[in-house]
Design a protein around this motif. Structure first.
Motif, PDB file in Angstrom:
ATOM      1  N   ILE A 450       0.862  -1.175   0.000  1.00  0.00           N
ATOM      2  CA  ILE A 450       0.000   0.000   0.000  1.00  0.00           C
ATOM      3  C   ILE A 450       0.899   1.226   0.000  1.00  0.00           C
ATOM      4  O   ILE A 450       1.729   1.400   0.894  1.00  0.00           O
ATOM      5  CB  ILE A 450      -0.928   0.016   1.225  1.00  0.00           C
ATOM      6  CG1 ILE A 450      -1.776  -1.263   1.266  1.00  0.00           C
ATOM      7  CG2 ILE A 450      -1.827   1.249   1.205  1.00  0.00           C
ATOM      8  CD1 ILE A 450      -2.628  -1.402   2.513  1.00  0.00           C
ATOM      9  N   LYS A 451       0.780   2.044  -1.039  1.00  0.00           N
ATOM     10  CA  LYS A 451       1.664   3.198  -1.230  1.00  0.00           C
ATOM     11  C   LYS A 451       3.134   2.766  -1.195  1.00  0.00           C
ATOM     12  O   LYS A 451       3.983   3.428  -0.587  1.00  0.00           O
ATOM     13  CB  LYS A 451       1.392   4.267  -0.169  1.00  0.00           C
ATOM     14  CG  LYS A 451       0.087   5.028  -0.401  1.00  0.00           C
ATOM     15  CD  LYS A 451      -0.031   6.210   0.552  1.00  0.00           C
ATOM     16  CE  LYS A 451      -1.237   7.066   0.196  1.00  0.00           C
ATOM     17  NZ  LYS A 451      -1.411   8.212   1.112  1.00  0.00           N
ATOM     18  N   GLY A 452       3.389   1.613  -1.809  1.00  0.00           N
ATOM     19  CA  GLY A 452       4.751   1.133  -1.945  1.00  0.00           C
ATOM     20  C   GLY A 452       5.344   0.455  -0.736  1.00  0.00           C
ATOM     21  O   GLY A 452       6.520   0.080  -0.730  1.00  0.00           O
ATOM     22  N   LYS A 453       4.564   0.271   0.318  1.00  0.00           N
ATOM     23  CA  LYS A 453       5.080  -0.356   1.523  1.00  0.00           C
ATOM     24  C   LYS A 453       4.185  -1.498   1.955  1.00  0.00           C
ATOM     25  O   LYS A 453       2.963  -1.428   1.829  1.00  0.00           O
ATOM     26  CB  LYS A 453       5.172   0.684   2.656  1.00  0.00           C
ATOM     27  CG  LYS A 453       5.813   0.135   3.921  1.00  0.00           C
ATOM     28  CD  LYS A 453       5.974   1.233   4.972  1.00  0.00           C
ATOM     29  CE  LYS A 453       6.581   0.670   6.260  1.00  0.00           C
ATOM     30  NZ  LYS A 453       6.719   1.706   7.310  1.00  0.00           N
ATOM     31  N   SER A 454       4.787  -2.577   2.467  1.00  0.00           N
ATOM     32  CA  SER A 454       4.017  -3.737   2.916  1.00  0.00           C
ATOM     33  C   SER A 454       3.643  -3.590   4.381  1.00  0.00           C
ATOM     34  O   SER A 454       4.449  -3.114   5.208  1.00  0.00           O
ATOM     35  CB  SER A 454       4.835  -5.020   2.718  1.00  0.00           C
ATOM     36  OG  SER A 454       5.054  -5.252   1.346  1.00  0.00           O
ATOM     37  N   TYR A 455       2.435  -4.032   4.708  1.00  0.00           N
ATOM     38  CA  TYR A 455       1.955  -4.002   6.082  1.00  0.00           C
ATOM     39  C   TYR A 455       1.418  -5.379   6.463  1.00  0.00           C
ATOM     40  O   TYR A 455       1.024  -6.157   5.600  1.00  0.00           O
ATOM     41  CB  TYR A 455       0.852  -2.950   6.253  1.00  0.00           C
ATOM     42  CG  TYR A 455       1.331  -1.553   6.022  1.00  0.00           C
ATOM     43  CD1 TYR A 455       1.936  -0.801   7.021  1.00  0.00           C
ATOM     44  CD2 TYR A 455       1.201  -0.960   4.755  1.00  0.00           C
ATOM     45  CE1 TYR A 455       2.380   0.487   6.796  1.00  0.00           C
ATOM     46  CE2 TYR A 455       1.641   0.337   4.512  1.00  0.00           C
ATOM     47  CZ  TYR A 455       2.226   1.048   5.537  1.00  0.00           C
ATOM     48  OH  TYR A 455       2.692   2.328   5.309  1.00  0.00           O
ATOM     49  N   ARG A 456       1.402  -5.652   7.769  1.00  0.00           N
ATOM     50  CA  ARG A 456       0.919  -6.954   8.243  1.00  0.00           C
ATOM     51  C   ARG A 456      -0.572  -6.860   8.541  1.00  0.00           C
ATOM     52  O   ARG A 456      -1.033  -5.920   9.196  1.00  0.00           O
ATOM     53  CB  ARG A 456       1.681  -7.361   9.501  1.00  0.00           C
ATOM     54  CG  ARG A 456       1.273  -8.718  10.079  1.00  0.00           C
ATOM     55  CD  ARG A 456       2.180  -9.097  11.255  1.00  0.00           C
ATOM     56  NE  ARG A 456       2.156  -8.069  12.289  1.00  0.00           N
ATOM     57  CZ  ARG A 456       1.262  -8.007  13.265  1.00  0.00           C
ATOM     58  NH1 ARG A 456       0.270  -8.905  13.326  1.00  0.00           N
ATOM     59  NH2 ARG A 456       1.320  -7.058  14.187  1.00  0.00           N
TER      60      ARG A 456
END
Length: 461
Positions: A450-456
């Motif tokens: 999301i917006k170039g970044k991964s989240y858990r």
């Protein structure tokens, strides 16, 4: 739209008028129409108005109309009885202030570390919204500077009296400048309100708009039960009368735990909230309930006020409260915004006096006796259709609800109609999705940046 009921008829700064139009605040509520002109004149006001009457916007617009965001000092203080109400008030003030550049609003509540609060206060805030205990703690430590305060608001002042905050409020007010505007908002008028008004207000205008406000349409019932059958009778009542969102009120935390355990054993999706929960637990519980991942919220009276839940279908009193006015606060959670509500109270022979006290104190109440029955087909409303996913990113990551909705629906596996409420907090986000697509949604959120970044992402139901 009548001109006298139009926000544009008031001497409000242009940023507020434009923002009110964008927020679709079309007409003033009764309490706004009566109180806001006086507040803008700088008068002290004591206003009696029902919960959900629009009073927050009335005092928020008053303080925002004169706030100077270039001056980093505390301009106004709002005291609330509960953390939930304080958080709700903070969010509404921020929403109303969004077209005024750089207005800083801070919540001071217990259950959260003081360190970040001290840091925010050192950087400067314009409006502080707090509970009495934590606010007084910052005042005694000198971390909250109040010499520039122009307005103080006691929101739900009657509830703060009921909860034993009189001494803390007196102590807080002694720290504040004598020359200030003091606003009291209350749903009822116990003796303590008149006493505190006499001590801390100057020539206040008294308003009572409760008779002018449209009455909530609530069907009120009571049922005679045996003490040893109360839990079974509660389940019968829920299966007979439950809607999509239901609150069960009880008098003690012990009852809260017992009721929640019993309902879960009967496959009812029940959550509980009471004063011993940590703030993050309370926040998560309210989000899961309001996004319809649970159907029943079991609560002590700490939750009777200030919960930001707009569409409660029914209120169940596991036991009548000992104070008649608390009964009104409880059932006032339902029948809002023109919706019909239901309230049912379980009463033993020994508790009939409490019922009589309520009917004597509030003769306009029409509480009809109702014979509980075991229904053949329990209410399908008790089965939640949604489930909640927690994601490890929030406002500090510059994330917005649309970012999560876009991520979930981008692959076309899940339609937007299967996504419910999205609550973006400071560090994390809660997304409600239809139970049928839960596994796919978790998989997508864990794999799609999301917006170039991964989240858990993880399920919390």
């Amino acid at each position: 739209m009548s001109e006298e009921n139009n926000f544009e008829s008031l001497p409000l700064r242009s940023e507020l008028v434009e923002n009110l139009a964008a927020l679709e605040y079309r007409q003033m509520t009764v309490v706004q129409q009566k109180a806001l002109p006086l507040i803008l004149q700088g008068r002290d006001v004591v206003a009696r108005a029902k919960t959900g009457s629009g009073k927050t916007a009335a005092f928020a617009l008053g303080m925002l109309n004169t706030v100077d965001s270039s001056q980093l000092h505390t301009h106004a203080l709002v005291l609330c009885p509960t953390r939930e109400l304080a958080n709700q008030v903070t969010e509404e003030i921020r929403s109303l202030a969004r077209r005024i550049a750089n207005v800083r609003v801070l919540t001071l509540c217990g259950g959260t570390p003081t360190g970040p609060q001290v840091g925010s206060l050192e950087r400067g805030v314009h409006i502080v919204v707090g509970t009495p205990g934590r606010t007084l703690k910052h005042l005694t430590k000198g971390t909250l500077k109040v010499q520039s305060i122009k307005t103080v608001v006691l929101d739900e002042a009657d509830r703060m009296m009921d909860m034993g905050f009189s001494d803390e409020i007196e102590a807080i007010l002694n720290y504040l400048p004598r020359k200030r505007q003091t606003l009291l908002f209350s749903a009822t008028y116990p003796d303590g309100i008149a006493k505190i008004s006499g001590r801390v207000q100057e020539d206040p205008v008294h308003l009572d708009v409760t008779q002018m406000e449209s009455s909530a349409e609530i069907e009120e019932h009571w049922s005679l039960v045996r003490l040893d059958q109360r839990l079974h009778c509660l389940l019968d009542a829920l299966e007979d009368m439950a809607g999509t969102l239901n609150i069960v009120f009880c008098n003690t935390k012990v009852d809260c735990a017992e009721i929640t355990s019993y309902l879960r054993s009967a496959n009812v999706a029940a959550l509980t909230i009471h004063g011993d929960l940590e703030q993050h637990e309370r926040t998560e519980t309210l989000i899961r309930f309001s996004n319809q991942s649970a159907t029943v919220l079991v609560a002590t009276d700490v939750a009777a006020r200030g919960l930001d839940i707009g569409k409660v279908d029914a209120v169940f009193n596991f036991e009548l409260p000992t104070q008649p006015e608390v009964y009104l606060h409880r059932i006032g959670r339902t029948g809002r915004a023109g919706r019909k509500g239901h309230a049912i109270s379980l009463v033993t022979h020994n508790e009939r006096r409490r019922l009589e006290d309520i009917q004597s104190e509030f003769p306009h109440t029409d509480i009809q006796e109702y014979e509980l029955r075991r229904v053949a087909e329990p209410s399908s409303a008790l089965i939640p259709t949604m489930t909640t996913i927690e994601i490890s990113g929030g406002r500090r990551n510059k994330l917005r609800p649309g970012d999560f909705l876009g991520a979930i629906t981008a692959s076309k596996e899940i339609s937007g109609s299967a996504v419910g409420k999205i609550n973006v907090l400071e560090k994390n986000t809660f997304v409600a999705v239809d139970k049928k697509v839960h596994d796919q949604a978790v998989r997508i959120l864990n794999s799609a940046p999301i917006k170039g970044k991964s989240y858990r992402a993880r399920s919390i139901t």
